[in-house]
Design an enzyme around this catalytic site. Structure first.
Site, PDB file in Angstrom:
ATOM      1  N   TYR A 251      -5.224  -4.763 -10.999  1.00  0.00           N
ATOM      2  CA  TYR A 251      -4.217  -3.714 -11.260  1.00  0.00           C
ATOM      3  C   TYR A 251      -4.884  -2.445 -11.805  1.00  0.00           C
ATOM      4  CZ  TYR A 251      -0.245  -1.347 -13.563  1.00  0.00           C
ATOM      5  OH  TYR A 251       0.687  -0.425 -13.981  1.00  0.00           O
TER       6      TYR A 251
ATOM      7  N   SER B  68      -1.335   4.891 -15.442  1.00  0.00           N
ATOM      8  CA  SER B  68      -1.246   3.927 -16.543  1.00  0.00           C
ATOM      9  C   SER B  68      -2.440   4.132 -17.471  1.00  0.00           C
ATOM     10  CB  SER B  68      -1.276   2.515 -15.976  1.00  0.00           C
ATOM     11  OG  SER B  68      -1.481   1.588 -17.017  1.00  0.00           O
TER      12      SER B  68
HETATM   13  N1  LIG Z   1       5.788  -1.177 -17.386  1.00  0.00           N
HETATM   14  C1  LIG Z   1       4.615  -0.773 -17.832  1.00  0.00           C
HETATM   15  O1  LIG Z   1       4.122  -1.247 -18.861  1.00  0.00           O
HETATM   16  C2  LIG Z   1       3.867   0.286 -17.123  1.00  0.00           C
HETATM   17  C3  LIG Z   1       2.785   0.884 -17.765  1.00  0.00           C
HETATM   18  C4  LIG Z   1       2.091   1.884 -17.102  1.00  0.00           C
HETATM   19  C5  LIG Z   1       2.440   2.238 -15.829  1.00  0.00           C
HETATM   20  N2  LIG Z   1       3.496   1.640 -15.206  1.00  0.00           N
HETATM   21  C6  LIG Z   1       3.802   2.058 -13.852  1.00  0.00           C
HETATM   22  O2  LIG Z   1       5.074   2.650 -13.797  1.00  0.00           O
HETATM   23  C7  LIG Z   1       5.621   2.465 -12.489  1.00  0.00           C
HETATM   24  C8  LIG Z   1       7.053   1.973 -12.614  1.00  0.00           C
HETATM   25  O3  LIG Z   1       7.041   0.687 -13.204  1.00  0.00           O
HETATM   26  P1  LIG Z   1       8.200   0.099 -14.093  1.00  0.00           P
HETATM   27  O4  LIG Z   1       7.618  -0.213 -15.385  1.00  0.00           O
HETATM   28  O5  LIG Z   1       9.384   0.931 -14.017  1.00  0.00           O
HETATM   29  O6  LIG Z   1       8.433  -1.288 -13.400  1.00  0.00           O
HETATM   30  P2  LIG Z   1       9.516  -1.725 -12.327  1.00  0.00           P
HETATM   31  O7  LIG Z   1      10.875  -1.563 -12.894  1.00  0.00           O
HETATM   32  O8  LIG Z   1       9.107  -3.047 -11.875  1.00  0.00           O
HETATM   33  O9  LIG Z   1       9.337  -0.666 -11.182  1.00  0.00           O
HETATM   34  C9  LIG Z   1       8.409  -0.767 -10.151  1.00  0.00           C
HETATM   35  C10 LIG Z   1       9.168  -0.630  -8.870  1.00  0.00           C
HETATM   36  O10 LIG Z   1       8.290  -0.614  -7.764  1.00  0.00           O
HETATM   37  C11 LIG Z   1       8.996  -1.143  -6.683  1.00  0.00           C
HETATM   38  N3  LIG Z   1       8.116  -1.643  -5.645  1.00  0.00           N
HETATM   39  C12 LIG Z   1       7.157  -2.549  -5.755  1.00  0.00           C
HETATM   40  N4  LIG Z   1       6.562  -2.738  -4.555  1.00  0.00           N
HETATM   41  C13 LIG Z   1       7.184  -1.931  -3.683  1.00  0.00           C
HETATM   42  C14 LIG Z   1       7.052  -1.665  -2.311  1.00  0.00           C
HETATM   43  N5  LIG Z   1       6.141  -2.297  -1.552  1.00  0.00           N
HETATM   44  N6  LIG Z   1       7.858  -0.791  -1.730  1.00  0.00           N
HETATM   45  C15 LIG Z   1       8.798  -0.131  -2.450  1.00  0.00           C
HETATM   46  N7  LIG Z   1       8.980  -0.341  -3.765  1.00  0.00           N
HETATM   47  C16 LIG Z   1       8.185  -1.228  -4.374  1.00  0.00           C
HETATM   48  C17 LIG Z   1       9.794  -2.259  -7.264  1.00  0.00           C
HETATM   49  O11 LIG Z   1      10.936  -2.415  -6.445  1.00  0.00           O
HETATM   50  P3  LIG Z   1      11.504  -3.834  -5.955  1.00  0.00           P
HETATM   51  O12 LIG Z   1      12.736  -3.977  -6.743  1.00  0.00           O
HETATM   52  O13 LIG Z   1      11.758  -3.609  -4.508  1.00  0.00           O
HETATM   53  O14 LIG Z   1      10.459  -4.840  -6.221  1.00  0.00           O
HETATM   54  C18 LIG Z   1      10.133  -1.755  -8.640  1.00  0.00           C
HETATM   55  O15 LIG Z   1      11.434  -1.240  -8.710  1.00  0.00           O
HETATM   56  C19 LIG Z   1       4.690   1.530 -11.748  1.00  0.00           C
HETATM   57  O16 LIG Z   1       3.840   2.299 -10.937  1.00  0.00           O
HETATM   58  C20 LIG Z   1       3.888   0.926 -12.875  1.00  0.00           C
HETATM   59  O17 LIG Z   1       2.620   0.538 -12.423  1.00  0.00           O
HETATM   60  C21 LIG Z   1       4.218   0.681 -15.839  1.00  0.00           C
END
Ligand SMILES: NC(=O)c1ccc[n+]([C@@H]2O[C@H](COP(=O)([O-])OP(=O)(O)OC[C@H]3O[C@@H](n4cnc5c(N)ncnc54)[C@H](OP(=O)(O)O)[C@@H]3O)[C@@H](O)[C@H]2O)c1
Ligand SMILES: Cc1cc2nc3c(=O)[nH]c(=O)nc-3n(C[C@H](O)[C@H](O)[C@H](O)COP(=O)(O)OP(=O)(O)OC[C@H]3O[C@@H](n4cnc5c(N)ncnc54)[C@H](O)[C@@H]3O)c2cc1C
Lengths: 465, 265
Positions: free
Chosen positions: B171, B158
């Site tokens: 975070y 990130s």
């Molecule tokens: N959105 C942003 O602005 C942003 C910016 C920079 C980086 N990121 C990073 O990108 C990645 C993907 O995020 P996203 O934006 O696509 O959000 P997201 O749709 O919420 O995806 C994150 C996923 O992680 C899963 N997860 C959380 N805890 C878990 C666990 N203990 N075991 C297995 N799965 C787990 C969640 O699944 P459940 O459905 O089971 O909860 C969720 O589907 C993350 O690492 C996030 O930090 C996001």
């Protein structure tokens, strides 16, 4: 055994494997039993552009330590050689006695085993066919046995191996017939053409009267210059041809040989320049390649007949630059070669247009007319037009362009050359190679456990285990 | 029902453009992962393994991926925090599919900064998911990549990792740790045939950020997806989204702390 990172000549798709260097056929044969779940594949001099001589996580058998002529018949021009022998060595051995390769690719730094496995073609395909046509027999080690194959004995294995990309086993010995030549020179007609129509019609009209024929196309020229090129066609010079041109030629090259006969067959090329390993990517970009193509085109004579050229500069213009693939920098490059049937000249034009008007730096491309296909099940050549071009990696969107070309080519029953490929998708393979299923059936017999595997076979599902 | 409609083809291999034929996503229900998979399936990806907790969400993604041309979409139960199970899960997948060309580490939680400060156990959970879980899965993955002789590991870091902010430091710190870990891992693997690509997106509109205050210039998951695909094609080690953030963040990184902590971002 040592773990090495391997790539093809294009230097894309690296994968690590344990590399074995057997010194004898007995050693090599034993090594096949060392293959584990990740499989095993032979490697020659690594001149295939793609991932055919790699096996990520498995074993790769470097065949180049087992080389040399095993049996010779100077009268008939038939030679039994170890499969790891390079074409360079073979030429040096045979040429002074007036024998030359019946078929040679654009580099002499490949092995005889690699030549069979890719069933290579040369500038004489329209007259003489592919390499396997001159192979009388070979010995191949499969996971179950060592066997001799000829077009009559074990003929199914013979034709699965010719063009079979090493997937039927490891070739150890190959017996082939060479051709008689009188001199180490070529008598060549050179002609410049202004556009694709002229290039193609000149080839259609004249090719039959030449044993060797090829056209270099400037694939960056667009508009009315689209498909302009330089035709180079000719045959081996006879000693009588030489007596005309010899004096001129020799005085220019200051060769002081007294004995005309041996000097006529002299072959002693050297690698003049080694390209260093630290060239950055991007040196060959659209601007620099365009300038190069322009100079190349303009410096060619408009028309020059019966020019005497040393065999080396006619067949192997790139071999005097050692490791020239490094010019493309670490990102590497793709060689794309396809063939379309003669009836699909429209598709050929469309493909050249797509390439010329794209933003990619396609280097001098080679256009050729192929004669009828041979019997190799996965052999590439078939009656039609073939085009080969080099494109550096590193500009986004190239994958899309090549996918589009694949569709175009498959759509008119053409195909791309596996030994140059590193990106085709498995779906199009059976369309391009209609005898694929026959090939798979034979491999099931020679290799029931599916021991022979390469990155290429994984990517394209070439074998089904 | 959606599980591995056992396909004819069992082996895969990435191509010259770094495009994979088989992909494993850890955090299979992530919105960014879903968008990325669609782009990869549009290229040459045919085999997908989704590993995660939310079967419903992964199931509907599977349907969508099939409609784009994926031949196999397998669902596997996986919890990033349950590190003891990781070896078995990852080993089973690599054994079943023989080759996995690319692994995407997509799981992660944003957590709630205030709650984390109140209840440190909640902060620990963020760390265990984003950092510890990733350390474990990345290392197991690399073991199997070494065995197959090649592979690409894509890690979703990130922009927050580049400089940890006071109002999001739990975070941010987990991502900073992950980012540093992935850089070192990637450097250690040069010459092995294994590549690590780090992705640093800014604010992405996904279920993770739903309901939080948007940072300037939010992007959608498909922008991230396209950047990832382009990064693969160009062999990038780090992908910035949007690209100019590379320059912005190099300035931010060098701001003196007294100034940095005054800035409201
Ligand atoms: N959105 C942003 O602005 C942003 C910016 C920079 C980086 N990121 C990073 O990108 C990645 C993907 O995020 P996203 O934006 O696509 O959000 P997201 O749709 O919420 O995806 C994150 C996923 O992680 C899963 N997860 C959380 N805890 C878990 C666990 N203990 N075991 C297995 N799965 C787990 C969640 O699944 P459940 O459905 O089971 O909860 C969720 O589907 C993350 O690492 C996030 O930090 C996001
Ligand atoms: C500059 C240049 C020009 C070229 N021009 C042409 C051309 O005009 N026409 C043409 O047809 N090709 C051409 N090629 C391609 C080249 O001829 C083929 O790729 C050839 O197969 C390379 O042989 P190699 O010994 O380097 O084999 P490698 O690249 O090491 O291996 C190629 C394949 O052969 C298999 N193989 C190698 N040795 C054995 C063995 N002993 N037993 C079983 N399988 C084996 C490998 O498994 C692999 O599948 C050119 C290549 C270059 C670099």
């Amino acid at each position: 055994m040592s773990r090495e990172l391997l790539t093809g000549w294009g230097r894309t798709t690296p994968s690590a494997a344990e590399v074995l260097h057997p010194k004898t056929v007995a050693e090599l044969t034993q090594m096949i039993s060392l293959a584990g779940k990740r499989g095993i594949i032979a490697r020659g001099l690594g001149r295939s552009y793609g991932d055919g001589a790699q096996c990520g996580g498995g074993l790769v058998v470097d065949t180049t330590d087992i080389k040399g002529v095993i049996q010779e018949d100077w009268e008939a021009g038939s030679f039994k050689v170890a499969a790891g022998t390079s074409l360079d060595n073979l030429i040096r051995y045979c040429l002074p006695h007036g024998w030359f390769l019946p078929v040679t690719p654009g580099t002499r730094f490949i092995t005889v085993g690699g030549a069979v496995a890719s069933d290579v073609h040369g500038k004489n395909h329209h007259k003489d066919g592919t390499f396997s046509r001159y192979v009388n027999s070979f010995t191949i080690v499969t996971p179950t046995s060592t066997l001799l194959a000829t077009p009559d004995i074990n003929s199914d294995i013979f034709w699965a191996t010719a063009g079979g990309m090493g997937l039927t086993g490891i070739l150890t010995e190959v017996t082939l017939s060479m051709i008689r030549i009188e001199t180490a020179h070529m008598l060549v007609d050179i002609e410049r053409t202004q556009d694709l129509d002229e290039t193609m019609s000149k080839m259609e009209e004249g090719d039959e009267s030449y044993r060797y024929s090829v056209a270099w196309l400037d694939c960056l020229a667009t508009g009315k210059h689209l498909g302009r090129g330089i035709l180079m066609r000719g045959d081996h010079a006879k000693s009588t041809d030489m007596s005309i041109g010899l004096r001129k030629f020799h005085s220019r090259h200051q060769s002081g040989k007294q004995n005309a006969d041996t000097s006529l067959l002299e072959f002693n090329p050297t690698v003049r320049l080694q390209i260093p390993s630290n060239i950055p990517s991007g040196l060959l970009n659209r601007a620099t390649v365009k300038i190069f193509n322009e100079i190349w085109f303009q410096k060619a004579p408009r028309k020059l007949l019966r020019k005497l050229l040393p065999l080396v500069s006619f067949f192997y213009p790139l071999d005097s630059l050692g490791n020239w693939n490094r010019l493309y920098g670490p990102a590497g490059f793709i060689q794309y070669q396809f063939v379309v049937p003669f009836g699909a000249a429209g598709e050929l034009k469309k493909a050249i247009e797509l390439i010329a008007t794209s933003k990619y730096a396609a280097f001098l491309a080679v256009l050729k007319r192929f004669g009828p296909s041979g019997n190799g099940l996965l052999s590439f050549p078939m009656s039609g037009w073939t085009l080969a071009l080099d494109i550096p990696l590193g500009a986004p969107g190239l994958a899309e362009l090549l996918n589009k070309l694949d569709e175009l080519i498959a759509g008119c029953e053409g195909r791309v050359y596996l030994t140059k490929d590193s990106r085709l998708t498995p779906e199009l393979l059976p369309v391009m190679y209609p005898r694929l299923s026959e090939f798979k059936e034979i491999v099931k017999k020679t290799d029931p456990q599916g021991v022979f595997t390469s990155d290429l076979s994984r990517r394209l599902d070439l074998v089904s285990h | 029902m959606l599980q591995a409609a056992v396909a004819e083809r069992l082996e895969d291999m990435k191509d010259s453009f770094g495009y994979p034929q088989s992909v494993l996503v850890l955090g299979g229900s992530s919105d960014i992962a879903g968008a990325t998979l669609i782009e990869l399936v549009k290229q040459r990806c045919r085999t997908v393994v989704l590993a995660g907790r939310n079967r419903d969400a992964m199931g509907s993604l599977a349907t969508e991926l099939h409609s784009f041309g994926a031949t196999v979409v397998d669902l596997v139960d996986f919890d990033a925090v349950d590190v003891k199970t990781h070896e078995q899960i990852i080993s089973n997948i690599f054994t079943k599919y023989k080759n996995i060309d690319l692994v995407l580490i997509a799981f992660g939680i944003l957590g709630n900064q205030n709650e984390g400060e109140e209840d440190p156990l909640k902060a620990v959970c963020v760390a265990e998911t984003n950092f510890t879980g990733a350390v474990s899965t990345c290392l197991w993955t690399v073991k199997y990549f070494k065995h197959q002789g090649y592979g690409t590991l894509v890690v979703l870091s990130s922009l927050a990792a580049e400089r940890v902010r006071k109002n999001n430091f739990i975070y941010g710190a987990t991502k900073a740790g992950l980012d540093g870990f992935a850089q070192g891992l990637g450097d250690s693997l040069v010459g092995s045939g294994i590549k690590v690509m780090i992705v640093r997106p800014g604010f992405v509109l996904t279920k993770m950020t739903k309901g939080t205050k948007s940072a300037p210039m939010p992007v959608t998951p498909d922008v991230v997806a396209r950047s990832i695909v382009k990064g693969l094609e160009l062999g990038k080690e780090i992908v910035w989204i949007p690209p100019f953030m590379r320059i912005v963040m190099s300035l931010v990184r060098h701001l003196p702390r007294p100034i940095f902590r005054q800035i409201k971002i």
